[in-house]
Design an enzyme around this catalytic site. Sequence first.
Site, short mmCIF file in Angstrom:
data_model
loop_
_atom_site.label_atom_id
_atom_site.label_comp_id
_atom_site.label_asym_id
_atom_site.label_seq_id
_atom_site.Cartn_x
_atom_site.Cartn_y
_atom_site.Cartn_z
CE LYS A 106 5.05 79.32 -1.64
NZ LYS A 106 5.43 78.14 -0.85
NE ARG A 180 15.09 77.41 4.46
CZ ARG A 180 14.81 76.11 4.48
NH1 ARG A 180 15.78 75.23 4.44
NH2 ARG A 180 13.55 75.71 4.55
#
Length: 326
Positions: A106, A180
Amino acid sequence: ADAAHVRRIADGVFLTRDLVNTPTSDMGPDELEKAARVLAATHQAEVSVIMGDDLLKQNLPMIHAVGRASTNAPRLIDMLWGPPEAPKVTLVGKGVCFDTGGLDIKPSSGMLLMKKDMGGAANVLGLASMIMAARRNVRLRVLIPAVENSIAGNAFRPGDVLTSRKGITVEIGNTDAEGRLVLADALALADDEQPELLVDMATLTGAARVALGPDLPPFYTGDEVLASELSAASMAVEDPLWRMPLWRPYDAKLSSKIADINNVTSDGFAGSVTAALFLKRFVEKTPRWAHFDIFAWNPSDRAHGIAGGEAQGIRALERIISRRFG
């Protein structure tokens, strides 16, 4: 007013907020496990933990893959409470204690709030506190995959193919879609028991915030009765929720040429929907399942809570559980 009920709700909300607000230097996987153990001891619950390479031995490979690059070992926290013969209610919370994005790193601005990426875990612990304090007639199970998505020579990579607990192979299109992955293994484990109610909560996608903003978490379920109950409870206790669709045509966007599924789509559309569809593949036996894509944060001060960590959806869920299971 039922003062005892109000205190139980407040205690659960404050627990959630405190856990989210704590910096990762004081709330890594070790400390998150300790927080779960403290809560369990308060209510005479049992806690077991699968950690490090034992995750591979116990067939939880994606939790291991996401967390193995951290010096703080990945783990699955498993809390049990209530009589074994009572209806089973299972809560799964994303416990990514910090998310660098992994090798798909990020930008610095994107990491500023990543201490809150364990907001799903914090919320299910807050809800568990409410349920246990009220002595609800349930067999409560709380599953928290607690990891730190770090960068090191052994980090999982874009293009890797991981084999999940369920046997579904997953191509890694982006290491920053790690939540996830850990949830998938935990959900597959939870699904083996076919609980009466299965809930997962996660700070899963930025797409949910783009669609609905920080105050209105979307939830997904294929159970129409549960969806109706959640909407009604949300209104009754002023705990905002909004149902979003498990739109099956978008499932094809997760296709892969080298694995059963990719962990991201290539076009970037409907990111929260496709994340929910990804998770749905790991819940086959339990019809009453709901996924909550929460923000777990107040961006600014407001009447009900100052800027910082926030409980979202758990007051509505507490109302459903208290009414359905007593």
